[in-house]
Write an enzyme that holds these catalytic residues in place. Structure first.
Site, mmCIF file in Angstrom:
data_model
loop_
_atom_site.group_PDB
_atom_site.id
_atom_site.type_symbol
_atom_site.label_atom_id
_atom_site.label_comp_id
_atom_site.label_asym_id
_atom_site.label_seq_id
_atom_site.Cartn_x
_atom_site.Cartn_y
_atom_site.Cartn_z
ATOM 1 N N LYS A 159 -77.880 -69.831 -55.829
ATOM 2 C CA LYS A 159 -77.209 -70.269 -57.065
ATOM 3 C C LYS A 159 -76.964 -71.780 -56.965
ATOM 4 O O LYS A 159 -75.893 -72.229 -56.558
ATOM 5 C CB LYS A 159 -75.907 -69.468 -57.240
ATOM 6 C CG LYS A 159 -75.461 -69.305 -58.674
ATOM 7 C CD LYS A 159 -74.416 -68.230 -58.807
ATOM 8 C CE LYS A 159 -73.638 -68.293 -60.100
ATOM 9 N NZ LYS A 159 -74.429 -68.161 -61.317
HETATM 10 N N1 PMP Z 1 -78.964 -64.481 -63.106
HETATM 11 C C1 PMP Z 1 -78.493 -65.717 -63.313
HETATM 12 C C2 PMP Z 1 -79.445 -66.840 -63.517
HETATM 13 C C3 PMP Z 1 -77.102 -65.939 -63.349
HETATM 14 O O1 PMP Z 1 -76.621 -67.168 -63.553
HETATM 15 C C4 PMP Z 1 -76.237 -64.838 -63.164
HETATM 16 C C5 PMP Z 1 -74.753 -65.058 -63.224
HETATM 17 N N2 PMP Z 1 -74.228 -65.396 -61.973
HETATM 18 C C6 PMP Z 1 -76.785 -63.572 -62.934
HETATM 19 C C7 PMP Z 1 -78.154 -63.428 -62.911
HETATM 20 C C8 PMP Z 1 -75.918 -62.392 -62.672
HETATM 21 O O2 PMP Z 1 -75.363 -62.458 -61.377
HETATM 22 P P1 PMP Z 1 -73.932 -61.858 -61.053
HETATM 23 O O3 PMP Z 1 -73.970 -60.439 -61.456
HETATM 24 O O4 PMP Z 1 -73.784 -62.026 -59.584
HETATM 25 O O5 PMP Z 1 -72.954 -62.640 -61.829
#
Ligand code: PMP
Length: 306
Positions: A159
């Site tokens: 991320k």
């Molecule tokens: N994909 C992307 C590109 C995101 O930014 C997110 C949000 N964090 C998600 C998927 C979903 O991840 P999570 O369930 O960990 O929030």
């Protein structure tokens, strides 16, 4: 979504008033997008004057993995990250649902983007947050003409702030064209995920989601949904999904910390299923929201009390 923030932030090793948590315009991360972050939700516990945080430990495991992918470190281990986050959440004492944004960023005033020479600082701020995407209305999505960043470009399973220009382009174009959000495809033309959420669909009773090798962020919510499907005896398959397969799905939804579990009404103007929230999505959504409100003892290990 609100632009307001909760009063305290964690910055340079201390909890301070959030409006004082500021960095210089010379900060390397501001120039090159070399920061990693997390997005974590806090919920009010139903029937109680208290709140809790959803899968805090799992978010920090992914956060540390993102730093590992950048081959850099911060002077905080997993336990310390959890500890300072809970301390900040206590201090902010939110009376609404909230969102926690930890960020580790290249803090040097260096011109070079050379990660091997940069030092990362760590900070956290918090905001009140209700719905990020509508969860009852049914989302209108389009397939973006922007390709999802791939693992050898800007690793999507990390991320990384700089990677989000990819999401920004896809989201803004979708919104400008009257859609709620976009789905992005991998370089070989399979569905990767939404701009900030993972994609699920249902075909013939099987819940299907793009695999971890499809240039997705490995969502914590995605993992939770897979676990819930297993517990509810819903067959689940992690496999590549063609664009046109999404058009003829019986049901589809997005999952994410922001999105939570938001059902999809149409993709590229093709109505998904009956155009209403489908039964599998409904079952998963109901259980998910019951869990995050603290009503399911079986999943209480996913919640950290503030
Ligand atoms: N994909 C992307 C590109 C995101 O930014 C997110 C949000 N964090 C998600 C998927 C979903 O991840 P999570 O369930 O960990 O929030």
């Amino acid at each position: 979504m609100s632009d307001s923030f909760l009063p305290f932030a964690y910055f340079q090793g201390k909890i301070i008033p959030a409006e004082l948590a500021k960095v210089s315009i010379m900060t390397n991360a501001l120039q090159y997008g070399n920061a990693v972050f997390a997005g974590i939700r806090g919920y009010q516990t139903s029937g109680k004057k208290s709140s809790h945080i959803f899968r805090l430990a799992d978010h920090y495991s992914r956060f540390l993995n993102s730093l590992k992918i950048l081959n850099t470190k911060i002077p905080y281990n997993h336990a310390k990250l959890v500890e300072v986050t809970l301390e900040l959440a206590k201090k902010n004492n939110a009376k609404t649902d909230f969102y926690i944004r930890p960020i580790a960023y290249a803090a040097n005033f260096e011109l070079s983007p050379d990660l091997s020479r940069l030092t990362f600082d760590f900070a956290i701020y918090m905001i009140p947050l209700g719905e990020y995407l509508p969860i009852h209305k049914g989302l209108k999505l389009m397939i973006s003409s922007w390709t999802r960043i791939n693992d050898n470009m800007i690793p999507s399973r990390a991320k990384i702030t700089g990677g989000y220009i990819n999401s920004s382009l896809a989201k803004a174009d979708a919104v400008n064209l009257g859609f709620d959000d976009a789905l992005m495809m991998t370089q070989d033309g399979h569905i990767a995920e939404g701009s900030a959420a993972n994609f699920f669909m249902v075909r013939d009773g099987v819940l299907i989601t793009s695999p971890r090798s499809a240039d997705i962020l490995e969502g914590i919510t995605r993992r939770s949904i897979i676990q819930l499907a297993q517990d509810l005896s819903i067959p689940i398959s992690e496999r590549m999904i063609d664009r046109t397969e999404s058009y003829i799905a019986d049901e589809a939804f997005l999952s994410g910390t922001g999105a939570q579990l938001a059902w999809i009404a149409s993709i590229d103007s093709r109505t998904i299923g009956t155009g209403k929230m489908g039964p599998v999505t409904g079952k998963l959504q109901k259980l998910f929201f019951s869990i995050v409100r603290g009503n399911e003892r079986k999943y209480s290990s996913w919640l950290s009390k503030v």
